[in-house]
Design an enzyme around this catalytic site. Sequence first.
Site, PDB file in Angstrom:
ATOM      1  N   VAL A 100       4.226  -5.371  10.457  1.00 43.02           N
ATOM      2  CA  VAL A 100       3.048  -6.243  10.399  1.00 43.02           C
ATOM      3  C   VAL A 100       3.492  -7.663  10.774  1.00 43.02           C
ATOM      4  CG1 VAL A 100       1.240  -7.205   8.928  1.00 43.02           C
ATOM      5  CG2 VAL A 100       1.952  -4.811   8.621  1.00 43.02           C
ATOM      6  N   ILE A 111       0.823  -1.220   0.000  1.00 46.29           N
ATOM      7  CA  ILE A 111       0.000   0.000   0.000  1.00 46.29           C
ATOM      8  C   ILE A 111       0.858   1.273   0.000  1.00 46.29           C
ATOM      9  CG2 ILE A 111      -0.284   0.337   2.508  1.00 46.29           C
ATOM     10  CD1 ILE A 111      -3.351   0.561   1.913  1.00 46.29           C
ATOM     11  N   HIS A 139       5.997 -12.047   5.878  1.00 49.34           N
ATOM     12  CA  HIS A 139       5.865 -11.637   4.483  1.00 49.34           C
ATOM     13  C   HIS A 139       7.223 -11.396   3.845  1.00 49.34           C
ATOM     14  CE1 HIS A 139       5.545  -8.125   7.166  1.00 49.34           C
ATOM     15  NE2 HIS A 139       6.224  -7.462   6.247  1.00 49.34           N
TER      16      HIS A 139
HETATM   17  P1  AMP Z   1       7.198  -4.769   7.418  1.00 44.58           P
HETATM   18  O1  AMP Z   1       7.796  -3.470   7.863  1.00 44.58           O
HETATM   19  O2  AMP Z   1       8.234  -5.724   6.872  1.00 44.58           O
HETATM   20  O3  AMP Z   1       6.339  -5.400   8.479  1.00 44.58           O
HETATM   21  O4  AMP Z   1       6.300  -4.423   6.184  1.00 44.58           O
HETATM   22  C1  AMP Z   1       4.918  -4.236   6.256  1.00 44.58           C
HETATM   23  C2  AMP Z   1       4.481  -3.710   4.929  1.00 44.58           C
HETATM   24  O5  AMP Z   1       3.078  -3.880   4.821  1.00 44.58           O
HETATM   25  C3  AMP Z   1       4.765  -2.219   4.703  1.00 44.58           C
HETATM   26  O6  AMP Z   1       5.598  -2.060   3.542  1.00 44.58           O
HETATM   27  C4  AMP Z   1       3.375  -1.611   4.520  1.00 44.58           C
HETATM   28  O7  AMP Z   1       3.357  -0.562   3.588  1.00 44.58           O
HETATM   29  C5  AMP Z   1       2.565  -2.808   4.074  1.00 44.58           C
HETATM   30  N1  AMP Z   1       1.134  -2.742   4.354  1.00 44.58           N
HETATM   31  C6  AMP Z   1       0.533  -2.441   5.533  1.00 44.58           C
HETATM   32  N2  AMP Z   1      -0.804  -2.495   5.412  1.00 44.58           N
HETATM   33  C7  AMP Z   1      -1.058  -2.860   4.122  1.00 44.58           C
HETATM   34  C8  AMP Z   1      -2.250  -3.077   3.388  1.00 44.58           C
HETATM   35  N3  AMP Z   1      -3.474  -2.940   3.939  1.00 44.58           N
HETATM   36  N4  AMP Z   1      -2.159  -3.421   2.083  1.00 44.58           N
HETATM   37  C9  AMP Z   1      -0.927  -3.547   1.510  1.00 44.58           C
HETATM   38  N5  AMP Z   1       0.232  -3.365   2.161  1.00 44.58           N
HETATM   39  C10 AMP Z   1       0.176  -3.015   3.454  1.00 44.58           C
END
Ligand code: AMP
Length: 115
Positions: free
Chosen positions: A97, A32, A101
């Site tokens: 998150v 996002i 991932h």
């Molecule tokens: P991390 O810092 O490795 O946990 O990465 C989490 C990623 O999730 C970040 O790059 C955010 O921009 C992405 N993110 C959070 N919420 C969403 C969402 N609803 N849809 C798509 N990406 C998201």
Amino acid sequence: MSEDCIFCKIIAKEIPAEILYSDERVTAFRDIEPAAPVHILVIPNKHIPSMNEVEEEDEKLIGHLFTVAKKIAIEEGIAERGYRLTMNVGKEGGQVVFHLHLHLLGGKPLRVHKY
Ligand code: AMP
């Protein structure tokens, strides 16, 4: 499925995302807040909070994340130019998150980090 997990909600289609690929084991969708022209997240459908909770039985699943990321890199036209696959683990690793991932980043020359 974890009740308060945003990525579990994306898998369940309870919140929208631009899903590029899904099968019975993994889902891939655009980040996002893209940090590069191509920024895609590849996640297991099973809720695993982080790499710290990965068990031996998950090895094939983790490998599948990488082969799906590779296929998407080809589809996005960045495979030959090169791209980056990263996984942040825990707070100091930059994980925000807590649903495991893989980040697929590319479409521009990426800075090489010196840690
Ligand atoms: P991390 O810092 O490795 O946990 O990465 C989490 C990623 O999730 C970040 O790059 C955010 O921009 C992405 N993110 C959070 N919420 C969403 C969402 N609803 N849809 C798509 N990406 C998201």
